[in-house]
Design a protein around this motif. Structure first.
Motif, PDB file in Angstrom:
ATOM      1  N   SER A   1      13.460   6.596   3.270  1.00 38.75           N
ATOM      2  CA  SER A   1      13.229   6.392   4.699  1.00 38.75           C
ATOM      3  C   SER A   1      12.024   5.492   4.990  1.00 38.75           C
ATOM      4  CB  SER A   1      13.051   7.742   5.404  1.00 38.75           C
ATOM      5  OG  SER A   1      14.293   8.414   5.473  1.00 38.75           O
ATOM      6  N   LEU A   2      11.057   5.487   4.094  1.00 45.65           N
ATOM      7  CA  LEU A   2       9.891   4.616   4.324  1.00 45.65           C
ATOM      8  C   LEU A   2      10.249   3.136   4.187  1.00 45.65           C
ATOM      9  CD1 LEU A   2       6.705   6.065   2.563  1.00 45.65           C
ATOM     10  CD2 LEU A   2       6.951   5.537   4.983  1.00 45.65           C
ATOM     11  N   PHE A   3      11.217   2.862   3.332  1.00 48.26           N
ATOM     12  CA  PHE A   3      11.561   1.457   3.078  1.00 48.26           C
ATOM     13  C   PHE A   3      12.974   1.113   3.533  1.00 48.26           C
ATOM     14  CE2 PHE A   3       8.287   2.684   0.012  1.00 48.26           C
ATOM     15  CZ  PHE A   3       7.299   1.758   0.335  1.00 48.26           C
TER      16      PHE A   3
ATOM     17  N   TYR B   1       0.824  -1.208   0.000  1.00 50.57           N
ATOM     18  CA  TYR B   1       0.000   0.000   0.000  1.00 50.57           C
ATOM     19  C   TYR B   1       0.863   1.266   0.000  1.00 50.57           C
ATOM     20  CZ  TYR B   1      -3.778   3.226   0.606  1.00 50.57           C
ATOM     21  OH  TYR B   1      -4.647   4.249   0.399  1.00 50.57           O
ATOM     22  N   LEU B   2       1.911   1.237   0.811  1.00 51.47           N
ATOM     23  CA  LEU B   2       2.804   2.410   0.873  1.00 51.47           C
ATOM     24  C   LEU B   2       3.423   2.686  -0.498  1.00 51.47           C
ATOM     25  CD1 LEU B   2       4.618   1.954   4.316  1.00 51.47           C
ATOM     26  CD2 LEU B   2       3.193   3.902   3.652  1.00 51.47           C
ATOM     27  N   LYS B   3       3.774   1.611  -1.203  1.00 53.43           N
ATOM     28  CA  LYS B   3       4.377   1.805  -2.532  1.00 53.43           C
ATOM     29  C   LYS B   3       3.414   2.529  -3.466  1.00 53.43           C
ATOM     30  CE  LYS B   3       7.825  -1.714  -2.219  1.00 53.43           C
ATOM     31  NZ  LYS B   3       7.715  -3.143  -1.855  1.00 53.43           N
TER      32      LYS B   3
ATOM     33  N   LYS C   1      12.846  13.941  -6.778  1.00 54.31           N
ATOM     34  CA  LYS C   1      13.813  13.896  -5.667  1.00 54.31           C
ATOM     35  C   LYS C   1      13.129  13.723  -4.311  1.00 54.31           C
ATOM     36  CE  LYS C   1      18.168  13.792  -4.980  1.00 54.31           C
ATOM     37  NZ  LYS C   1      19.012  12.849  -5.739  1.00 54.31           N
ATOM     38  N   ILE C   2      12.060  14.440  -4.075  1.00 56.54           N
ATOM     39  CA  ILE C   2      11.420  14.337  -2.754  1.00 56.54           C
ATOM     40  C   ILE C   2      10.777  12.959  -2.576  1.00 56.54           C
ATOM     41  CG2 ILE C   2       9.309  15.562  -3.546  1.00 56.54           C
ATOM     42  CD1 ILE C   2       9.964  16.377  -0.147  1.00 56.54           C
ATOM     43  N   TYR C   3      10.243  12.396  -3.667  1.00 55.63           N
ATOM     44  CA  TYR C   3       9.669  11.050  -3.547  1.00 55.63           C
ATOM     45  C   TYR C   3      10.767  10.018  -3.319  1.00 55.63           C
ATOM     46  CZ  TYR C   3       4.885  12.427  -4.065  1.00 55.63           C
ATOM     47  OH  TYR C   3       3.652  12.973  -3.819  1.00 55.63           O
ATOM     48  N   GLU C   4      11.902  10.234  -3.963  1.00 54.56           N
ATOM     49  CA  GLU C   4      13.040   9.337  -3.744  1.00 54.56           C
ATOM     50  C   GLU C   4      13.454   9.392  -2.267  1.00 54.56           C
ATOM     51  OE1 GLU C   4      16.334  10.277  -6.412  1.00 54.56           O
ATOM     52  OE2 GLU C   4      17.693   9.209  -5.045  1.00 54.56           O
ATOM     53  N   ALA C   5      13.502  10.599  -1.718  1.00 51.37           N
ATOM     54  CA  ALA C   5      13.929  10.760  -0.313  1.00 51.37           C
ATOM     55  C   ALA C   5      12.884  10.197   0.652  1.00 51.37           C
ATOM     56  CB  ALA C   5      14.200  12.235  -0.026  1.00 51.37           C
ATOM     57  N   MET C   6      11.608  10.368   0.319  1.00 48.63           N
ATOM     58  CA  MET C   6      10.564   9.804   1.184  1.00 48.63           C
ATOM     59  C   MET C   6      10.623   8.278   1.158  1.00 48.63           C
ATOM     60  SD  MET C   6       7.205  12.325   0.954  1.00 48.63           S
ATOM     61  CE  MET C   6       6.783  11.974  -0.740  1.00 48.63           C
ATOM     62  N   GLU C   7      10.774   7.727  -0.052  1.00 46.47           N
ATOM     63  CA  GLU C   7      10.856   6.263  -0.186  1.00 46.47           C
ATOM     64  C   GLU C   7      12.070   5.696   0.535  1.00 46.47           C
ATOM     65  OE1 GLU C   7      10.617   4.897  -4.246  1.00 46.47           O
ATOM     66  OE2 GLU C   7       8.664   5.838  -4.496  1.00 46.47           O
TER      67      GLU C   7
ATOM     68  N   LEU D   1      -6.288   0.357   5.411  1.00 45.51           N
ATOM     69  CA  LEU D   1      -4.931   0.514   4.868  1.00 45.51           C
ATOM     70  C   LEU D   1      -4.456   1.966   4.722  1.00 45.51           C
ATOM     71  CD1 LEU D   1      -4.657  -2.455   2.344  1.00 45.51           C
ATOM     72  CD2 LEU D   1      -3.102  -1.967   4.241  1.00 45.51           C
ATOM     73  N   PRO D   2      -5.277   2.882   4.170  1.00 45.69           N
ATOM     74  CA  PRO D   2      -4.787   4.260   4.021  1.00 45.69           C
ATOM     75  C   PRO D   2      -4.438   4.907   5.371  1.00 45.69           C
ATOM     76  CG  PRO D   2      -6.903   3.953   2.903  1.00 45.69           C
ATOM     77  CD  PRO D   2      -6.637   2.713   3.659  1.00 45.69           C
ATOM     78  N   PHE D   3      -5.192   4.540   6.406  1.00 45.02           N
ATOM     79  CA  PHE D   3      -4.969   5.128   7.721  1.00 45.02           C
ATOM     80  C   PHE D   3      -3.739   4.512   8.385  1.00 45.02           C
ATOM     81  CE2 PHE D   3      -9.245   5.680   6.337  1.00 45.02           C
ATOM     82  CZ  PHE D   3      -9.555   6.977   6.691  1.00 45.02           C
ATOM     83  N   ALA D   4      -3.598   3.202   8.218  1.00 41.86           N
ATOM     84  CA  ALA D   4      -2.411   2.522   8.737  1.00 41.86           C
ATOM     85  C   ALA D   4      -1.154   3.056   8.047  1.00 41.86           C
ATOM     86  CB  ALA D   4      -2.538   1.016   8.514  1.00 41.86           C
ATOM     87  N   ALA D   5      -1.240   3.230   6.728  1.00 42.10           N
ATOM     88  CA  ALA D   5      -0.096   3.766   5.975  1.00 42.10           C
ATOM     89  C   ALA D   5       0.221   5.183   6.440  1.00 42.10           C
ATOM     90  CB  ALA D   5      -0.395   3.751   4.481  1.00 42.10           C
ATOM     91  N   ALA D   6      -0.815   5.972   6.688  1.00 43.38           N
ATOM     92  CA  ALA D   6      -0.601   7.349   7.144  1.00 43.38           C
ATOM     93  C   ALA D   6       0.141   7.370   8.480  1.00 43.38           C
ATOM     94  CB  ALA D   6      -1.938   8.071   7.267  1.00 43.38           C
ATOM     95  N   ILE D   7      -0.232   6.472   9.381  1.00 40.34           N
ATOM     96  CA  ILE D   7       0.450   6.414  10.683  1.00 40.34           C
ATOM     97  C   ILE D   7       1.924   6.066  10.490  1.00 40.34           C
ATOM     98  CG2 ILE D   7       0.570   5.150  12.881  1.00 40.34           C
ATOM     99  CD1 ILE D   7      -2.554   4.954  12.706  1.00 40.34           C
ATOM    100  N   GLU D   8       2.211   5.163   9.573  1.00 45.58           N
ATOM    101  CA  GLU D   8       3.619   4.815   9.307  1.00 45.58           C
ATOM    102  C   GLU D   8       4.370   6.012   8.701  1.00 45.58           C
ATOM    103  OE1 GLU D   8       5.070   2.290  10.453  1.00 45.58           O
ATOM    104  OE2 GLU D   8       6.923   2.041   9.316  1.00 45.58           O
TER     105      GLU D   8
END
Lengths: 289, 289
Positions: free
Chosen positions: A39-41, A17-19, A31-37, A67-74
């Motif tokens: 740390s997320l992964f 879901y996060l992906k 670039k910002i999506y690369e940086a977010m990914e 799932l969207p809420f769980a992903a948001a918490i992560e």
């Protein structure tokens, strides 16, 4: 299924879901999506979103809604780690064995990456809500869940706890403040996960409040257990922990008391299958790393 | 009433609402609320929340409903300034003649203060929504407004623009990127204000989209006008602006073209009183400071 295997299955669900949440509209945002990914992964255990999924599952089987809420918490958890690691905060070079976000992308980008993840958390939940609410009750559930998450992550919650950590220093800290910090910084997002899961699952207020209380006890037990493990690794550790105020035995007793309280709350779920959370409590309290 | 006097009345409304939003639950949060208030009340013009109020007022007279959303937009604007001013970003010591947030509270606190304001923006809107929605239509309006705001402030909006600014440097910038930056960093929150005001006011999609387009033209004109004023003050200014790509006359012409477009959109609001936005457009375009 063993708890470790079960955790892994839920982890995969959340990762998938996060992906899909990492969609950017044009090349300027690469670039910002690369940086977010980045740390997320980086091998997060996904403890909080898994808790949200499992709390939801007590009351409803269709996991899609949570799932969207769980992903948001992560995302919120991840942004808080990125900002905590910054040079002006904890100044950490590594997290989970990999260079921290600002070490890879620079400090300015790490600040923006954190901002981006916090913002994206709300964007993700709001987008899901607007596209999937067909009744006033659905709106009510989703908005209530988002509000709970926003409080637990905000200035009266996680950020408030982090402020104490930053301002604290040893001289300004006392036991009460330390416990407040543990409540807000550690227990808070666990409670947010339980409560939002239960709300969206359609739980009544009695069960929502039970899970909120369970989360507080579990969160505090988890944090003090963490302190004990840190201390076992390095007795001279120069960090504000429970062990600065209590001896090792008292700390161990406190973990026992808190987990007993957590278990007692679970026992009061008559006839409802709550075994996962019993196993999780034992697993987190008895872990050795 | 003159436009400056009218702006002042709306400013007071927003300031009063912002003050009531600065409620903290206990003494542990004193410092972060002090730091948030410091930056929220340093003489901001309240341009964005005023625009939200006035866009709302085109369609509905009872301003109470729009205030939490207007205040949230101002919180988001303020957090972005705090983070922009940080040493690793623009490294500014002063803003509006007063020391920047990190100069007063330190860098770690300034990061948390920004995080706190962004989080509080959503908390404020969600809290209002849960307590004031009595029909599915009300939920729909509020959630839709929040989603619009979250997109304009997020990684595909304001944060995305700030990333370009940080990564840009002169060598990596080009005209298209610069215009994208202006769209996201400057026009975005103006559009968010117009669109959320109109949505909550009950406007139909036709008017919402007209205001969105008006906001884009106004925002770009406003930013290029800003560039011209900066240049008039200091011709040697070493900043990425429209004047790095076009001569002064072309810039002035561009402001004319954009404000003409903005005015034409307003003229298409047949029979609806839109005078405030006409006056505002003239006021912003003809300003000398």
């Amino acid at each position: 299924m063993s708890i470790t295997r079960e955790l892994k299955c839920y982890m995969d669900l959340i990762d998938d879901y996060l992906k899909t949440s990492m969609d950017h509209k044009n090349s300027y945002q690469k670039k910002i999506y690369e940086a977010m990914e980045y740390s997320l992964f980086t091998g997060g255990k996904r403890l909080r979103p898994i808790i949200a999924l499992k709390a939801y599952e007590i009351f409803d089987a269709n996991l899609e809604k949570i799932l969207p809420f769980a992903a948001a918490i992560e995302m919120i958890h991840t942004y808080s780690l990125i900002h905590d690691d910054l040079p002006s905060m904890d100044d950490d070079d590594f997290r989970r064995g990999k260079p921290t976000n600002h070490k890879v992308f620079g400090e300015a980008m790490a600040i923006l990456t954190g901002d981006g993840l916090l913002n994206l958390a709300f964007e993700t939940m709001l987008n899901y809500t607007i596209n999937n609410s067909h009744s006033i009750d659905e709106y009510k559930c989703y908005v209530r869940a988002m509000e709970e998450i926003s409080i637990y992550s905000g200035t009266n919650g996680m950020i408030g706890g982090q402020v104490l950590d930053v301002l604290g220093g040893f001289e300004n800290m006392d036991e009460l403040k330390l416990i407040y910090m543990y409540r807000t910084k550690t227990a808070g997002l666990i409670q947010a996960s339980l409560v939002s899961g239960a709300i969206i699952g359609g739980a009544n207020d009695e069960y929502i409040e039970k899970l909120r209380k369970f989360g507080l006890n579990l969160g505090l037990a988890y944090q003090i257990k963490d302190d004990i493990l840190d201390y076992a690794e390095d007795e001279s550790i120069n960090k504000m922990t429970y062990l600065k105020y209590f001896d090792l035995n008292t700390c161990k007793e406190e973990v026992e008391i808190l987990s007993k309280k957590a278990m007692d709350i679970l026992d009061s779920f008559n006839g409802i299958d709550i075994d996962f959370f019993k196993d999780l409590t034992k697993f987190l309290i008895n872990r050795n790393e």
